[in-house]
Design a protein around this motif. Structure first.
Motif, PDB file in Angstrom:
ATOM      1  N   SER A  19       0.827  -1.210   0.000  1.00 39.45           N
ATOM      2  CA  SER A  19       0.000   0.000   0.000  1.00 39.45           C
ATOM      3  C   SER A  19       0.863   1.262   0.000  1.00 39.45           C
ATOM      4  O   SER A  19       0.410   2.315  -0.449  1.00 39.45           O
ATOM      5  N   ALA A  20       2.103   1.144   0.476  1.00 38.69           N
ATOM      6  CA  ALA A  20       3.037   2.275   0.437  1.00 38.69           C
ATOM      7  C   ALA A  20       3.732   2.382  -0.919  1.00 38.69           C
ATOM      8  O   ALA A  20       4.510   3.313  -1.154  1.00 38.69           O
ATOM      9  N   GLY A  21       3.461   1.428  -1.802  1.00 36.26           N
ATOM     10  CA  GLY A  21       4.057   1.454  -3.126  1.00 36.26           C
ATOM     11  C   GLY A  21       5.519   1.063  -3.157  1.00 36.26           C
ATOM     12  O   GLY A  21       6.245   1.442  -4.076  1.00 36.26           O
ATOM     13  N   LEU A  22       5.952   0.305  -2.153  1.00 32.07           N
ATOM     14  CA  LEU A  22       7.348  -0.123  -2.078  1.00 32.07           C
ATOM     15  C   LEU A  22       7.515  -1.531  -2.617  1.00 32.07           C
ATOM     16  O   LEU A  22       6.671  -2.400  -2.367  1.00 32.07           O
ATOM     17  N   THR A  23       8.608  -1.748  -3.311  1.00 35.89           N
ATOM     18  CA  THR A  23       8.972  -3.121  -3.693  1.00 35.89           C
ATOM     19  C   THR A  23       9.711  -3.762  -2.520  1.00 35.89           C
ATOM     20  O   THR A  23      10.150  -3.073  -1.590  1.00 35.89           O
ATOM     21  N   GLN A  24       9.866  -5.065  -2.593  1.00 41.44           N
ATOM     22  CA  GLN A  24      10.646  -5.739  -1.563  1.00 41.44           C
ATOM     23  C   GLN A  24      12.079  -5.227  -1.551  1.00 41.44           C
ATOM     24  O   GLN A  24      12.667  -5.057  -0.482  1.00 41.44           O
ATOM     25  N   VAL A  25      12.635  -4.974  -2.715  1.00 37.21           N
ATOM     26  CA  VAL A  25      14.018  -4.468  -2.805  1.00 37.21           C
ATOM     27  C   VAL A  25      14.128  -3.107  -2.130  1.00 37.21           C
ATOM     28  O   VAL A  25      15.056  -2.861  -1.340  1.00 37.21           O
ATOM     29  N   GLU A  26      13.186  -2.216  -2.400  1.00 32.95           N
ATOM     30  CA  GLU A  26      13.233  -0.879  -1.805  1.00 32.95           C
ATOM     31  C   GLU A  26      13.136  -0.937  -0.289  1.00 32.95           C
ATOM     32  O   GLU A  26      13.906  -0.284   0.421  1.00 32.95           O
ATOM     33  N   LEU A  27      12.181  -1.714   0.216  1.00 38.63           N
ATOM     34  CA  LEU A  27      12.021  -1.815   1.667  1.00 38.63           C
ATOM     35  C   LEU A  27      13.238  -2.469   2.299  1.00 38.63           C
ATOM     36  O   LEU A  27      13.719  -2.012   3.343  1.00 38.63           O
ATOM     37  N   ALA A  28      13.752  -3.508   1.689  1.00 38.87           N
ATOM     38  CA  ALA A  28      14.938  -4.183   2.231  1.00 38.87           C
ATOM     39  C   ALA A  28      16.107  -3.213   2.330  1.00 38.87           C
ATOM     40  O   ALA A  28      16.808  -3.180   3.348  1.00 38.87           O
ATOM     41  N   GLN A  29      16.299  -2.409   1.314  1.00 43.52           N
ATOM     42  CA  GLN A  29      17.393  -1.431   1.339  1.00 43.52           C
ATOM     43  C   GLN A  29      17.188  -0.413   2.449  1.00 43.52           C
ATOM     44  O   GLN A  29      18.117  -0.094   3.192  1.00 43.52           O
ATOM     45  N   ARG A  30      15.988   0.088   2.575  1.00 45.08           N
ATOM     46  CA  ARG A  30      15.697   1.089   3.612  1.00 45.08           C
ATOM     47  C   ARG A  30      15.888   0.525   5.018  1.00 45.08           C
ATOM     48  O   ARG A  30      16.331   1.228   5.922  1.00 45.08           O
ATOM     49  N   ALA A  31      15.489  -0.734   5.211  1.00 38.06           N
ATOM     50  CA  ALA A  31      15.567  -1.354   6.540  1.00 38.06           C
ATOM     51  C   ALA A  31      16.903  -2.058   6.782  1.00 38.06           C
ATOM     52  O   ALA A  31      17.109  -2.633   7.845  1.00 38.06           O
ATOM     53  N   ARG A  32      17.767  -2.039   5.769  1.00 44.50           N
ATOM     54  CA  ARG A  32      19.094  -2.661   5.876  1.00 44.50           C
ATOM     55  C   ARG A  32      19.013  -4.154   6.147  1.00 44.50           C
ATOM     56  O   ARG A  32      19.703  -4.689   7.014  1.00 44.50           O
ATOM     57  N   VAL A  33      18.134  -4.822   5.405  1.00 38.39           N
ATOM     58  CA  VAL A  33      18.035  -6.283   5.430  1.00 38.39           C
ATOM     59  C   VAL A  33      18.099  -6.770   3.987  1.00 38.39           C
ATOM     60  O   VAL A  33      17.953  -5.982   3.059  1.00 38.39           O
ATOM     61  N   SER A  34      18.306  -8.053   3.796  1.00 43.20           N
ATOM     62  CA  SER A  34      18.340  -8.574   2.428  1.00 43.20           C
ATOM     63  C   SER A  34      16.918  -8.803   1.916  1.00 43.20           C
ATOM     64  O   SER A  34      15.984  -9.033   2.697  1.00 43.20           O
ATOM     65  N   ARG A  35      16.759  -8.757   0.611  1.00 39.91           N
ATOM     66  CA  ARG A  35      15.459  -9.045   0.020  1.00 39.91           C
ATOM     67  C   ARG A  35      15.054 -10.478   0.346  1.00 39.91           C
ATOM     68  O   ARG A  35      13.889 -10.753   0.639  1.00 39.91           O
TER      69      ARG A  35
END
Length: 71
Positions: A19-35
């Protein structure tokens, strides 16, 4: 929303991310975790480390409340 299982937590994280329009890659990068790790959490795998879970929740603007279930 009441979350009682890792599967429910993963589903909530996935729905919020989408719903935030984030991909898994984008969120993983922001949260500093791997996809790959994020994929497992969204699928409800129980081996997720809580500090990482908390980082992802924070990036999504979510938090956890702990309460007595009355069991």
């Amino acid at each position: 929303m009441r979350v009682r299982t890792m599967a429910e937590l993963g589903a909530l994280m996935r729905a919020t991310r989408e719903s935030a329009g984030l991909t898994q890659v984008e969120l993983a990068q922001r949260a500093r975790v791997s996809r790959e790790w994020l994929v497992k959490v969204e699928a409800g795998r129980t081996s997720a480390e809580m500090p990482r879970v908390m980082d992802v929740l924070a990036e999504l603007g979510l938090g956890l409340d702990v309460y007595d279930l009355g069991n």
